[in-house]
Design an enzyme around this catalytic site. Structure first.
Site: not given
Ligand code: HXC
Length: 256
Positions: A108, A111
């Site tokens: 998102g 996006e």
């Molecule tokens: C919820 C998230 C998050 C996300 C990061 N965090 N991205 N929480 N949703 N999208 C949170 C982690 O859980 C963590 O919280 C904190 O942020 C720090 O992230 P880490 O993972 O510990 O950091 P790091 O190891 O450096 O990794 C960074 C990262 C990873 C590679 C960006 O966080 C990641 O892969 N995030 C997900 C990215 C993703 O897949 N986004 C797309 C989502 S789908 P805590 O509490 O554990 O410390 C989407 C769909 C849109 O967006 C349409 C909807 C209808």
């Protein structure tokens, strides 16, 4: 924590501020972002907008996966529609919006950057549509906007593989206009926004709207709208002032 709105002269800076979650957007923050853009739209003191993320790691790391994990179909539809509304608000407010992408722009986050008129990246920016790895397609407009920005083949590659695109590649494929050192990104975006803000607000907003029409429907419809909007400026104060200033060799002063 949430969404911050600050004004520097005629430029508004919208900051998604949840750095401990890499600025991931849950419903509450997405709604606040929507309200912020809807508030900016009619504010004539704002002539250009910058959107960025708080901290030095992320623009927006996507929609909140922890919240999405528990959604049913109706909830997922509402969440997709909410993201669509944020993106449409960015696209339809009269002021141009510059995305200052200062780190992860995932799902998102990527996006919403695509709904902005211009994307500038920091050297540490990372773009991706990783949704297929989460068992979902993109849901906040990526399937429609990414092909328009990078072309259908590259968009398909990004969306179907979910692979990450770093700043240098993003620049090469036209996903961003320029790449800057992280500590210079906001200043550069601000300088660009200030340059936009000096121009005729009516001409700027007409141009933004017309650029949006370039990919909507048949080009002939866009060209007809272009001719209409172009002509509509004539006789108005901004067109008179802009052209008079050129002829008189002085900077233009647009009342807006
Ligand atoms: C919820 C998230 C998050 C996300 C990061 N965090 N991205 N929480 N949703 N999208 C949170 C982690 O859980 C963590 O919280 C904190 O942020 C720090 O992230 P880490 O993972 O510990 O950091 P790091 O190891 O450096 O990794 C960074 C990262 C990873 C590679 C960006 O966080 C990641 O892969 N995030 C997900 C990215 C993703 O897949 N986004 C797309 C989502 S789908 P805590 O509490 O554990 O410390 C989407 C769909 C849109 O967006 C349409 C909807 C209808």
């Amino acid at each position: 924590m949430g969404i911050d709105l600050k004004q520097h002269g005629a430029v508004a800076i919208v900051t998604v501020n949840q750095p401990d979650k890499l600025n991931a957007l849950n419903t509450k923050r997405a709604e606040a972002l929507l309200e912020t853009f809807l508030k900016i739209g009619p504010d004539r003191s704002i002539r250009a907008v910058i959107m960025t993320g708080a901290g030095d790691r992320a623009f927006i790391a996507g929609a909140d996966i922890k919240q999405m994990a528990n959604l049913d179909r109706a909830g997922a539809t509402a969440f997709a529609r909410l993201g669509h509304s944020v993106a449409r608000a960015i696209e339809t407010i009269p002021q141009p919006v510059i995305a200052a992408v200062n780190g992860f722009a995932l799902g998102g986050g990527c996006e919403l950057s695509l709904a902005c008129d211009i994307r500038l990246a920091a050297t540490n920016a990372v773009f991706a549509q990783p949704e297929v790895g989460l068992g979902i397609p993109p849901g906040w407009g990526g399937t429609q906007r990414l092909p328009r920005v990078v072309g259908p083949g590259l968009a398909a590659e990004m969306i179907l593989t979910g692979r990450r695109v770093k700043a240098d590649e993003a620049l090469r494929i036209g996903l961003v206009n320029a790449v800057h050192e992280p500590d210079q990104l906001l200043d550069t975006a601000l300088a660009m926004a200030q340059q936009i803000a000096k121009n005729s607000p009516q001409a700027v907003s007409a141009s933004k709207r017309l650029i949006g029409l370039a990919f909507a429907g048949h080009p002939a419809a866009g060209l007809s709208s272009e001719a209409h909007a172009f002509a509509a400026q004539f006789g108005g104060a901004d067109q008179r002032e802009g052209m008079a200033a050129f002829i008189e060799k002085r900077p233009a002063e647009f009342a807006g």
